[in-house]
Write an enzyme that holds these catalytic residues in place. Sequence first.
Site, mmCIF file in Angstrom:
data_model
loop_
_atom_site.group_PDB
_atom_site.id
_atom_site.type_symbol
_atom_site.label_atom_id
_atom_site.label_comp_id
_atom_site.label_asym_id
_atom_site.label_seq_id
_atom_site.Cartn_x
_atom_site.Cartn_y
_atom_site.Cartn_z
ATOM 1 N N ASP A 75 53.267 80.517 42.494
ATOM 2 C CA ASP A 75 53.122 79.764 43.747
ATOM 3 C C ASP A 75 53.601 78.330 43.513
ATOM 4 O OD1 ASP A 75 52.609 79.361 46.409
ATOM 5 O OD2 ASP A 75 50.482 79.835 46.314
ATOM 6 N N ASP A 76 53.839 77.616 44.626
ATOM 7 C CA ASP A 76 54.271 76.225 44.471
ATOM 8 C C ASP A 76 53.143 75.349 43.958
ATOM 9 O OD1 ASP A 76 52.906 76.542 46.887
ATOM 10 O OD2 ASP A 76 54.350 75.436 48.111
ATOM 11 N N ASP A 116 45.685 74.076 45.446
ATOM 12 C CA ASP A 116 44.998 72.904 46.000
ATOM 13 C C ASP A 116 43.493 73.122 45.825
ATOM 14 O OD1 ASP A 116 43.740 71.088 47.799
ATOM 15 O OD2 ASP A 116 45.576 70.866 48.939
HETATM 16 O O1 LIG Z 1 44.759 76.295 46.837
HETATM 17 P P1 LIG Z 1 44.830 76.356 48.335
HETATM 18 O O2 LIG Z 1 43.862 75.390 48.981
HETATM 19 O O3 LIG Z 1 44.675 77.749 48.876
HETATM 20 O O4 LIG Z 1 46.269 75.837 48.787
HETATM 21 C C1 LIG Z 1 47.454 76.250 48.180
HETATM 22 C C2 LIG Z 1 48.263 77.154 49.069
HETATM 23 O O5 LIG Z 1 48.532 76.505 50.320
HETATM 24 C C3 LIG Z 1 49.936 76.543 50.591
HETATM 25 O O6 LIG Z 1 50.299 77.714 51.262
HETATM 26 P P2 LIG Z 1 50.108 77.906 52.841
HETATM 27 O O7 LIG Z 1 48.851 78.677 53.094
HETATM 28 O O8 LIG Z 1 50.225 76.579 53.513
HETATM 29 O O9 LIG Z 1 51.276 78.831 53.277
HETATM 30 P P3 LIG Z 1 52.860 78.701 52.981
HETATM 31 O O10 LIG Z 1 53.037 78.899 51.507
HETATM 32 O O11 LIG Z 1 53.443 79.805 53.791
HETATM 33 O O12 LIG Z 1 53.303 77.349 53.439
HETATM 34 C C4 LIG Z 1 50.556 76.557 49.217
HETATM 35 O O13 LIG Z 1 51.859 77.120 49.259
HETATM 36 C C5 LIG Z 1 49.601 77.433 48.427
HETATM 37 O O14 LIG Z 1 49.928 78.805 48.576
HETATM 38 O O1 HPA Z 2 49.413 69.323 49.075
HETATM 39 C C1 HPA Z 2 49.913 70.284 49.722
HETATM 40 N N1 HPA Z 2 51.225 70.248 50.138
HETATM 41 C C2 HPA Z 2 51.790 71.251 50.841
HETATM 42 N N2 HPA Z 2 51.133 72.376 51.179
HETATM 43 C C3 HPA Z 2 49.838 72.467 50.784
HETATM 44 N N3 HPA Z 2 48.969 73.469 50.987
HETATM 45 C C4 HPA Z 2 47.808 73.094 50.434
HETATM 46 N N4 HPA Z 2 47.906 71.884 49.857
HETATM 47 C C5 HPA Z 2 49.190 71.455 50.070
HETATM 48 MG MG LIG Z 3 51.540 79.086 50.039
#
Ligand SMILES: O=P(O)(O)OC[C@H]1O[C@H](OP(=O)(O)OP(=O)(O)O)[C@H](O)[C@@H]1O
Ligand code: HPA
Ligand SMILES: [Mg+2]
Length: 165
Positions: free
Chosen positions: A93-94, A97
Amino acid sequence: MAPRYYTVTWDQLHRDGKALAWRLVERGPWTGMVAITRGGLIPAAIVARELDCRLIETVSVVTYDEEQRGHPQVVKPPQAALESQGEGWLLIDDLVDTGTTAKVVRAMLPKAHFATVYAKPAGKPTVDTFITEVSQDTWILFPWDTEPQFIAPIAKARGNGGGGQ
Ligand SMILES: O=P(O)(O)OC[C@H]1O[C@H](OP(=O)(O)OP(=O)(O)O)[C@H](O)[C@@H]1O
Ligand code: HPA
Ligand SMILES: [Mg+2]
């Protein structure tokens, strides 16, 4: 309190993604990778290229609507990795959080190795390998969520005009 922002450029993401690949190559070989969509897709592409990995599965968990956290929903399970519980698979994952998304995915793939490019303190215990830590009150701005725009010169923004002729 307003969040701080940490802006990640495409160049920096590529460098940090490669740094992650350097860590992971030592832990392989890997059966395949599971990218957590959507944020994990580009980091997974960078790591897959470096590890010469061609078997890429996805899992889709929707947790956030822009900067608002909601209840996580599994929109697509990681079918190819489920039977082995993720053993030998890399989960990418990127960022982590709060760790909410990570916990949902780890429950499906408890034996996978979970790697992210960025991590915040609350989510750190859920990750096996990450590259850069940022503080919990920092919002990471990824290049796919941003675009360059005009910024006024410092002197104009401060309202003290320009230098005279
Ligand atoms: O540790 P957490 O609090 O769960 O946050 C982290 C997750 O939030 C974001 O995804 P998002 O749900 O925004 O979806 P996306 O990847 O499709 O943008 C990010 O890419 C992680 O997958
Ligand atoms: O810091 C953040 N950046 C982008 N997307 C996210 N989703 C959870 N935390 C983050
Ligand atoms: Mg995500």
